[in-house]
Design an enzyme around this catalytic site. Structure first.
Site, PDB file in Angstrom:
ATOM      1  N   ARG A  53       0.869  -1.179   0.000  1.00 26.53           N
ATOM      2  CA  ARG A  53       0.000   0.000   0.000  1.00 26.53           C
ATOM      3  C   ARG A  53       0.902   1.223   0.000  1.00 26.53           C
ATOM      4  O   ARG A  53       2.126   1.111   0.066  1.00 26.53           O
ATOM      5  CB  ARG A  53      -1.037  -0.005   1.129  1.00 26.53           C
ATOM      6  CG  ARG A  53      -0.699  -0.692   2.403  1.00 26.53           C
ATOM      7  CD  ARG A  53       0.369  -0.046   3.232  1.00 26.53           C
ATOM      8  NE  ARG A  53       0.139   1.376   3.415  1.00 26.53           N
ATOM      9  CZ  ARG A  53       1.062   2.249   3.658  1.00 26.53           C
ATOM     10  NH1 ARG A  53       2.342   1.866   3.778  1.00 26.53           N
ATOM     11  NH2 ARG A  53       0.804   3.525   3.810  1.00 26.53           N
ATOM     12  N   GLY A  54       0.281   2.413  -0.090  1.00 22.30           N
ATOM     13  CA  GLY A  54       1.074   3.628  -0.265  1.00 22.30           C
ATOM     14  C   GLY A  54       1.185   3.891  -1.762  1.00 22.30           C
ATOM     15  O   GLY A  54       1.462   2.978  -2.547  1.00 22.30           O
ATOM     16  N   ALA A  55       0.948   5.140  -2.145  1.00 24.63           N
ATOM     17  CA  ALA A  55       0.797   5.468  -3.565  1.00 24.63           C
ATOM     18  C   ALA A  55       1.974   5.020  -4.441  1.00 24.63           C
ATOM     19  O   ALA A  55       1.777   4.302  -5.435  1.00 24.63           O
ATOM     20  CB  ALA A  55       0.526   6.968  -3.699  1.00 24.63           C
ATOM     21  N   ARG A  90      -7.356  -0.038  -6.671  1.00 24.63           N
ATOM     22  CA  ARG A  90      -7.486   1.074  -5.722  1.00 24.63           C
ATOM     23  C   ARG A  90      -7.623   2.356  -6.543  1.00 24.63           C
ATOM     24  O   ARG A  90      -6.758   2.676  -7.351  1.00 24.63           O
ATOM     25  CB  ARG A  90      -6.272   1.139  -4.783  1.00 24.63           C
ATOM     26  CG  ARG A  90      -6.152  -0.142  -3.947  1.00 24.63           C
ATOM     27  CD  ARG A  90      -5.481   0.039  -2.635  1.00 24.63           C
ATOM     28  NE  ARG A  90      -6.086   0.999  -1.756  1.00 24.63           N
ATOM     29  CZ  ARG A  90      -5.433   1.542  -0.715  1.00 24.63           C
ATOM     30  NH1 ARG A  90      -4.186   1.207  -0.479  1.00 24.63           N
ATOM     31  NH2 ARG A  90      -6.034   2.406   0.070  1.00 24.63           N
ATOM     32  N   GLN A 203      -2.253   2.703  10.026  1.00 24.05           N
ATOM     33  CA  GLN A 203      -0.948   2.688   9.349  1.00 24.05           C
ATOM     34  C   GLN A 203       0.108   3.487  10.120  1.00 24.05           C
ATOM     35  O   GLN A 203       1.294   3.221   9.993  1.00 24.05           O
ATOM     36  CB  GLN A 203      -1.066   3.278   7.931  1.00 24.05           C
ATOM     37  CG  GLN A 203      -1.807   2.410   6.948  1.00 24.05           C
ATOM     38  CD  GLN A 203      -3.256   2.833   6.843  1.00 24.05           C
ATOM     39  OE1 GLN A 203      -3.866   3.241   7.832  1.00 24.05           O
ATOM     40  NE2 GLN A 203      -3.828   2.741   5.661  1.00 24.05           N
ATOM     41  N   ASP A 244      -1.821  10.953  -2.119  1.00 20.00           N
ATOM     42  CA  ASP A 244      -2.223   9.894  -3.053  1.00 20.00           C
ATOM     43  C   ASP A 244      -2.539  10.462  -4.427  1.00 20.00           C
ATOM     44  O   ASP A 244      -2.459   9.754  -5.438  1.00 20.00           O
ATOM     45  CB  ASP A 244      -3.425   9.134  -2.499  1.00 20.00           C
ATOM     46  CG  ASP A 244      -2.975   8.266  -1.333  1.00 20.00           C
ATOM     47  OD1 ASP A 244      -2.897   8.797  -0.206  1.00 20.00           O
ATOM     48  OD2 ASP A 244      -2.632   7.085  -1.568  1.00 20.00           O
ATOM     49  N   ASN A 254      -5.232  12.737   0.422  1.00 22.73           N
ATOM     50  CA  ASN A 254      -4.369  11.858   1.238  1.00 22.73           C
ATOM     51  C   ASN A 254      -5.268  11.142   2.244  1.00 22.73           C
ATOM     52  O   ASN A 254      -6.490  11.360   2.274  1.00 22.73           O
ATOM     53  CB  ASN A 254      -3.271  12.680   1.929  1.00 22.73           C
ATOM     54  CG  ASN A 254      -2.206  11.803   2.557  1.00 22.73           C
ATOM     55  OD1 ASN A 254      -1.692  10.889   1.902  1.00 22.73           O
ATOM     56  ND2 ASN A 254      -1.875  12.022   3.809  1.00 22.73           N
ATOM     57  N   LYS A 255      -4.668  10.306   3.049  1.00 27.28           N
ATOM     58  CA  LYS A 255      -5.403   9.463   3.997  1.00 27.28           C
ATOM     59  C   LYS A 255      -6.434  10.262   4.798  1.00 27.28           C
ATOM     60  O   LYS A 255      -6.160  11.389   5.220  1.00 27.28           O
ATOM     61  CB  LYS A 255      -4.394   8.791   4.935  1.00 27.28           C
ATOM     62  CG  LYS A 255      -4.963   7.845   5.963  1.00 27.28           C
ATOM     63  CD  LYS A 255      -5.848   6.766   5.388  1.00 27.28           C
ATOM     64  CE  LYS A 255      -5.155   5.927   4.342  1.00 27.28           C
ATOM     65  NZ  LYS A 255      -6.090   5.072   3.568  1.00 27.28           N
TER      66      LYS A 255
HETATM   67  O1  MRU Z   1      -4.443   3.437   2.192  1.00 27.34           O
HETATM   68  P1  MRU Z   1      -2.950   3.580   2.106  1.00 27.34           P
HETATM   69  O2  MRU Z   1      -2.233   3.004   3.278  1.00 27.34           O
HETATM   70  O3  MRU Z   1      -2.423   3.092   0.784  1.00 27.34           O
HETATM   71  O4  MRU Z   1      -2.740   5.142   2.166  1.00 27.34           O
HETATM   72  C1  MRU Z   1      -1.457   5.674   2.123  1.00 27.34           C
HETATM   73  C2  MRU Z   1      -1.439   7.148   2.237  1.00 27.34           C
HETATM   74  O5  MRU Z   1      -2.447   7.802   2.333  1.00 27.34           O
HETATM   75  C3  MRU Z   1      -0.106   7.791   2.118  1.00 27.34           C
HETATM   76  O6  MRU Z   1      -0.041   8.948   2.911  1.00 27.34           O
HETATM   77  C4  MRU Z   1       0.104   8.188   0.662  1.00 27.34           C
HETATM   78  O7  MRU Z   1      -0.102   7.074  -0.174  1.00 27.34           O
HETATM   79  C5  MRU Z   1       1.426   8.728   0.418  1.00 27.34           C
HETATM   80  S1  MRU Z   1       2.592   7.433   0.428  1.00 27.34           S
HETATM   81  C6  MRU Z   1       4.144   7.892   0.137  1.00 27.34           C
END
Ligand code: MRU
Length: 363
Positions: A53-55, A90, A203, A244, A254-255
């Protein structure tokens, strides 16, 4: 990154030269576990279930997913099908679509017998470029932390608040929001990180705390609602979060919960920075309200998992039985609340002009 003296990326090729190895993030922080992916379906499932996970990382995962798909079938139809399926896993992080389009461009005009090696080469380039990009983000962002440190009294440390996980676990290595923190810390700046737990999947508490701890960076986990209070107390010098998707006007998805931190930061005069690479900018979306927001299962809100006293990882229900729940996974922070965007090319204003000043070729 180094864990117990061993260097890891979050994704790499297996010893057979074609399967894909990942750190299975659903097992962290209780276990450092790995998974081997052999098919495009495995890759899609890893993205959907958030083993990765993470962009930036889901972009790299998708790139290798295309390689695995081409091993099974090198036809145009199979390529299109794999890209369409991986893209659906996603919806918010645009790095996924970016990486898939990079892969399509790398192979589409090649004869079938040349596609597979070209795909693996492009996927490796995407992964390697992510690491270099994140290092550059770290160098630019560390200057902001160091400037804050220069304003501190002797013996005081810079307190940085971050949300979710935008560290090396969210990327191939190093991270986006955490890269400036690692860079400044490694350079000798005294700092401390407030880690938002980041419900519902935690997370922050599970992943950011794990990786900051592994690197030796001082941190404290806080509940998601504590940030505003800490800012009022003067205990937060700056916020740095990841992204994201960034719209062309500088609005940032973002999250979930990022927006509330940005509001609190604005009210308290705390600088609020967003760190992200070029692959997170969606030039086709003019304003943040048009960014698609992923809605995940209600179960993530109604349950929590953790390690019980006997060492087993268990899932428990936390809401009144039968409660309905809604689970928007991201929110949009308007550009006006953002002090600056930290990119691999430098820091700019969160605005159309700011982004164009760093990426004139997109003008
Ligand atoms: O749902 P996730 O864990 O994939 O969300 C991740 C985030 O929101 C991060 O802050 C974002 O992807 C930036 S990652 C370098």
């Amino acid at each position: 990154v180094n864990i117990d003296g061993k260097a890891y990326r979050t994704i790499w090729l297996g010893a057979d030269g074609w399967s894909v190895e990942i750190i299975d993030q659903t097992k962290l922080p209780h276990e450092l576990a790995f998974a081997t992916l052999k098919t495009a379906e495995d890759a899609g499932r890893a993205i959907l279930t958030m083993q990765v996970r993470g962009a930036p990382l889901i972009g790299a995962m998708a790139a290798y997913g295309v390689c695995l798909a081409l091993r099974q079938d090198g036809s145009d139809e199979a390529l299109d099908q794999a890209i369409a399926t991986l893209a659906k896993q996603r919806p918010t992080a645009v790095n996924l679509r970016w990486a898939l389009e990079e892969m399509r461009a790398a192979v589409r005009n090649l004869p079938r017998d040349k596609r597979l090696s070209a795909a693996y080469q492009r996927a490796a380039e995407i992964a390697d470029a992510d690491v270099l990009t994140n290092r550059a983000i770290g160098v630019h962002g560390a200057k902001l932390i160091e400037a804050m440190a220069a304003r501190k009294r002797p013996g005081e440390r810079v307190n940085v608040l971050t949300h979710c996980n935008a560290g090396w676990l969210a990327c191939v290595d190093r991270g986006t929001a955490l890269s400036p923190i690692y860079e400044a810390y490694d350079g000798g700046t005294a700092l401390h990180v407030w880690v938002d737990e980041t419900r519902p999947r935690n997370q922050g508490a599970s992943l950011t705390a794990f990786e900051l701890g592994a690197h030796g960076v001082p941190y404290t986990v806080i509940v998601d609602n504590a940030g505003g209070h800490l800012m009022q107390q003067g205990l937060v010098d700056m916020c740095i979060v990841g992204a994201d998707r960034v719209a062309a006007n500088g609005d940032v998805a973002n999250k979930i919960g990022t927006y509330l931190k940005a509001l609190a930061a604005k009210d308290n005069g705390v600088p609020f920075y967003v760190a992200m690479p070029h692959s997170t900018i969606d030039w086709t979306i003019a304003v943040g309200k048009d960014i698609p927001i992923e809605e995940r299962s209600a179960e993530e809100v109604l349950t929590m998992s953790g390690r019980s006293k006997d060492g087993k990882v268990v899932q428990v229900e936390i809401a009144a039985p039968g409660s309905p729940a809604r689970n928007d996974a991201f929110d949009v922070t308007p550009a006006r609340l953002i002090t600056g965007l930290i990119t691999e090319r430098g820091v700019c204003q969160a605005s159309r002009d700011g982004l164009r000043s760093l990426y004139p070729e997109r003008g």
